[in-house]
Design a protein around this motif. Sequence first.
Motif, PDB file in Angstrom:
ATOM      1  N   GLY A 121      -1.700   1.143  -1.762  1.00  0.00           N
ATOM      2  CA  GLY A 121      -0.653   2.112  -2.045  1.00  0.00           C
ATOM      3  C   GLY A 121      -0.408   3.108  -0.932  1.00  0.00           C
ATOM      4  O   GLY A 121       0.443   3.992  -1.079  1.00  0.00           O
ATOM      5  N   ALA A 122      -1.117   2.977   0.191  1.00  0.00           N
ATOM      6  CA  ALA A 122      -0.964   3.923   1.290  1.00  0.00           C
ATOM      7  C   ALA A 122       0.372   3.734   1.997  1.00  0.00           C
ATOM      8  O   ALA A 122       0.986   2.657   1.962  1.00  0.00           O
ATOM      9  N   ALA A 123       0.831   4.783   2.656  1.00  0.00           N
ATOM     10  CA  ALA A 123       2.099   4.718   3.396  1.00  0.00           C
ATOM     11  C   ALA A 123       2.022   3.670   4.500  1.00  0.00           C
ATOM     12  O   ALA A 123       0.993   3.521   5.158  1.00  0.00           O
ATOM     13  N   GLY A 124       3.113   2.946   4.705  1.00  0.00           N
ATOM     14  CA  GLY A 124       3.169   1.941   5.755  1.00  0.00           C
ATOM     15  C   GLY A 124       2.462   0.652   5.418  1.00  0.00           C
ATOM     16  O   GLY A 124       2.261  -0.205   6.286  1.00  0.00           O
ATOM     17  N   THR A 125       2.070   0.487   4.140  1.00  0.00           N
ATOM     18  CA  THR A 125       1.324  -0.689   3.699  1.00  0.00           C
ATOM     19  C   THR A 125       2.131  -1.447   2.651  1.00  0.00           C
ATOM     20  O   THR A 125       2.779  -0.835   1.802  1.00  0.00           O
ATOM     21  N   THR A 126       2.092  -2.765   2.704  1.00  0.00           N
ATOM     22  CA  THR A 126       2.761  -3.604   1.713  1.00  0.00           C
ATOM     23  C   THR A 126       1.729  -4.163   0.747  1.00  0.00           C
ATOM     24  O   THR A 126       0.780  -4.831   1.169  1.00  0.00           O
ATOM     25  N   ARG A 127       1.898  -3.883  -0.536  1.00  0.00           N
ATOM     26  CA  ARG A 127       0.969  -4.369  -1.556  1.00  0.00           C
ATOM     27  C   ARG A 127       1.156  -5.875  -1.757  1.00  0.00           C
ATOM     28  O   ARG A 127       2.285  -6.395  -1.727  1.00  0.00           O
ATOM     29  N   ILE A 128       0.057  -6.601  -2.008  1.00  0.00           N
ATOM     30  CA  ILE A 128       0.085  -8.041  -2.257  1.00  0.00           C
ATOM     31  C   ILE A 128      -0.738  -8.324  -3.507  1.00  0.00           C
ATOM     32  O   ILE A 128      -1.844  -7.798  -3.657  1.00  0.00           O
ATOM     33  N   THR A 129      -0.219  -9.172  -4.401  1.00  0.00           N
ATOM     34  CA  THR A 129      -0.976  -9.551  -5.587  1.00  0.00           C
ATOM     35  C   THR A 129      -0.920 -11.069  -5.777  1.00  0.00           C
ATOM     36  O   THR A 129       0.082 -11.712  -5.474  1.00  0.00           O
ATOM     37  N   LEU A 130      -2.012 -11.611  -6.289  1.00  0.00           N
ATOM     38  CA  LEU A 130      -2.128 -13.037  -6.619  1.00  0.00           C
ATOM     39  C   LEU A 130      -2.943 -13.115  -7.899  1.00  0.00           C
ATOM     40  O   LEU A 130      -4.169 -13.209  -7.854  1.00  0.00           O
ATOM     41  N   GLY A 131      -2.271 -13.049  -9.040  1.00  0.00           N
ATOM     42  CA  GLY A 131      -3.013 -12.959 -10.295  1.00  0.00           C
ATOM     43  C   GLY A 131      -3.849 -11.690 -10.302  1.00  0.00           C
ATOM     44  O   GLY A 131      -3.325 -10.595 -10.091  1.00  0.00           O
ATOM     45  N   GLU A 132      -5.158 -11.844 -10.518  1.00  0.00           N
ATOM     46  CA  GLU A 132      -6.054 -10.693 -10.516  1.00  0.00           C
ATOM     47  C   GLU A 132      -6.482 -10.283  -9.112  1.00  0.00           C
ATOM     48  O   GLU A 132      -7.104  -9.234  -8.937  1.00  0.00           O
ATOM     49  N   ALA A 133      -6.178 -11.092  -8.127  1.00  0.00           N
ATOM     50  CA  ALA A 133      -6.492 -10.751  -6.731  1.00  0.00           C
ATOM     51  C   ALA A 133      -5.475  -9.737  -6.214  1.00  0.00           C
ATOM     52  O   ALA A 133      -4.299  -9.760  -6.592  1.00  0.00           O
ATOM     53  N   GLN A 134      -5.939  -8.867  -5.348  1.00  0.00           N
ATOM     54  CA  GLN A 134      -5.074  -7.842  -4.767  1.00  0.00           C
ATOM     55  C   GLN A 134      -5.322  -7.751  -3.271  1.00  0.00           C
ATOM     56  O   GLN A 134      -6.388  -8.138  -2.775  1.00  0.00           O
ATOM     57  N   GLY A 135      -4.359  -7.179  -2.595  1.00  0.00           N
ATOM     58  CA  GLY A 135      -4.527  -6.970  -1.164  1.00  0.00           C
ATOM     59  C   GLY A 135      -3.363  -6.194  -0.600  1.00  0.00           C
ATOM     60  O   GLY A 135      -2.574  -5.588  -1.337  1.00  0.00           O
ATOM     61  N   PHE A 136      -3.240  -6.253   0.704  1.00  0.00           N
ATOM     62  CA  PHE A 136      -2.186  -5.491   1.376  1.00  0.00           C
ATOM     63  C   PHE A 136      -1.989  -6.010   2.796  1.00  0.00           C
ATOM     64  O   PHE A 136      -2.867  -6.662   3.366  1.00  0.00           O
ATOM     65  N   HIS A 137      -0.812  -5.709   3.316  1.00  0.00           N
ATOM     66  CA  HIS A 137      -0.519  -5.992   4.725  1.00  0.00           C
ATOM     67  C   HIS A 137      -0.294  -4.672   5.431  1.00  0.00           C
ATOM     68  O   HIS A 137       0.439  -3.807   4.944  1.00  0.00           O
ATOM     69  N   LYS A 138      -0.924  -4.533   6.598  1.00  0.00           N
ATOM     70  CA  LYS A 138      -0.710  -3.355   7.420  1.00  0.00           C
ATOM     71  C   LYS A 138      -0.885  -3.742   8.874  1.00  0.00           C
ATOM     72  O   LYS A 138      -1.866  -4.393   9.238  1.00  0.00           O
ATOM     73  N   GLY A 139       0.058  -3.346   9.706  1.00  0.00           N
ATOM     74  CA  GLY A 139      -0.035  -3.640  11.142  1.00  0.00           C
ATOM     75  C   GLY A 139       0.052  -5.124  11.421  1.00  0.00           C
ATOM     76  O   GLY A 139       1.073  -5.768  11.145  1.00  0.00           O
ATOM     77  N   ASP A 140      -1.042  -5.697  11.924  1.00  0.00           N
ATOM     78  CA  ASP A 140      -1.048  -7.119  12.267  1.00  0.00           C
ATOM     79  C   ASP A 140      -1.911  -7.953  11.335  1.00  0.00           C
ATOM     80  O   ASP A 140      -2.157  -9.129  11.603  1.00  0.00           O
ATOM     81  N   THR A 141      -2.373  -7.358  10.215  1.00  0.00           N
ATOM     82  CA  THR A 141      -3.339  -8.053   9.362  1.00  0.00           C
ATOM     83  C   THR A 141      -2.936  -8.027   7.893  1.00  0.00           C
ATOM     84  O   THR A 141      -2.497  -6.996   7.379  1.00  0.00           O
ATOM     85  N   THR A 142      -3.096  -9.167   7.251  1.00  0.00           N
ATOM     86  CA  THR A 142      -2.941  -9.283   5.806  1.00  0.00           C
ATOM     87  C   THR A 142      -4.320  -9.508   5.203  1.00  0.00           C
ATOM     88  O   THR A 142      -5.050 -10.404   5.635  1.00  0.00           O
ATOM     89  N   SER A 143      -4.693  -8.694   4.216  1.00  0.00           N
ATOM     90  CA  SER A 143      -6.000  -8.782   3.568  1.00  0.00           C
ATOM     91  C   SER A 143      -5.813  -9.053   2.084  1.00  0.00           C
ATOM     92  O   SER A 143      -4.949  -8.448   1.434  1.00  0.00           O
ATOM     93  N   LEU A 144      -6.636  -9.961   1.549  1.00  0.00           N
ATOM     94  CA  LEU A 144      -6.559 -10.308   0.137  1.00  0.00           C
ATOM     95  C   LEU A 144      -7.983 -10.342  -0.423  1.00  0.00           C
ATOM     96  O   LEU A 144      -8.887 -10.918   0.197  1.00  0.00           O
ATOM     97  N   PHE A 145      -8.186  -9.722  -1.598  1.00  0.00           N
ATOM     98  CA  PHE A 145      -9.513  -9.561  -2.190  1.00  0.00           C
ATOM     99  C   PHE A 145      -9.531 -10.103  -3.618  1.00  0.00           C
ATOM    100  O   PHE A 145      -8.545 -10.000  -4.338  1.00  0.00           O
ATOM    101  N   ALA A 146     -10.669 -10.626  -4.024  1.00  0.00           N
ATOM    102  CA  ALA A 146     -10.858 -11.056  -5.407  1.00  0.00           C
ATOM    103  C   ALA A 146     -12.253 -10.662  -5.862  1.00  0.00           C
ATOM    104  O   ALA A 146     -13.201 -10.655  -5.067  1.00  0.00           O
TER     105      ALA A 146
END
Length: 207
Positions: A121-146
């Motif tokens: 939810g931070a500024a400049g960040t794109t939220r990503i969801t995959l079912g119960e998994a969550q993550g975000f994209h910022k700068g040059d990296t996309t991160s996804l967590f479960a």
Amino acid sequence: MGATEARIRRSGLWIAAAAVVVLAAAGAVTWQLWPAEEPDVAVPVRVCDNALPGTDVKALLPDKGKRFSQWHSGVFNPEEPYPRKAPGTCKVYGGGEAVRIEHSLYSQDDYTMEDVAREAGAAGTTRITLGEAQGFHKGDTTSLFADCSSEQGKALVEVDVTYRKTSDRAVTQKMASLAADTLRLEARKLWDCEGADRLPDGVPRLG
């Protein structure tokens, strides 16, 4: 025809012939200097120790240019007889671009899904969801967590896809798709996360 007219006519013929020679020579030089067509990058059907489909990687790399190459370290393909479970890193190259894919596991004593949600939810960040998994994209990296809690305790599995700094939503979606493929594979087949089978197939949702 007088001598003067003959000389003028011969002179004109010589000039025309010389022009033809010059143009032919210029054409030959231009042809030699014209760059040859670049080869296909040729992403294989499977990448990263044959663990992942090449389609997501192909979507990020150019079609033409320096041919595809790759390396990996740690564990990436759960089907291979590695002596122990371990985080893994894979890097693929092609057409002058590179994509780095990493997965790891760590205790929720250090980082939780609540921390993920806060960062997403931070500024400049794109939220990503995959079912119960969550993550975000910022700068040059996309991160996804479960959540990867198991009999061994509470843990998180993380996948990072690093490509290039971008705010292009289409590029971020491609990075997120690659992260999702990696997350499903490692959560289900390597880390044996409880609930990993509930991770949906298909592409993650942005925003």
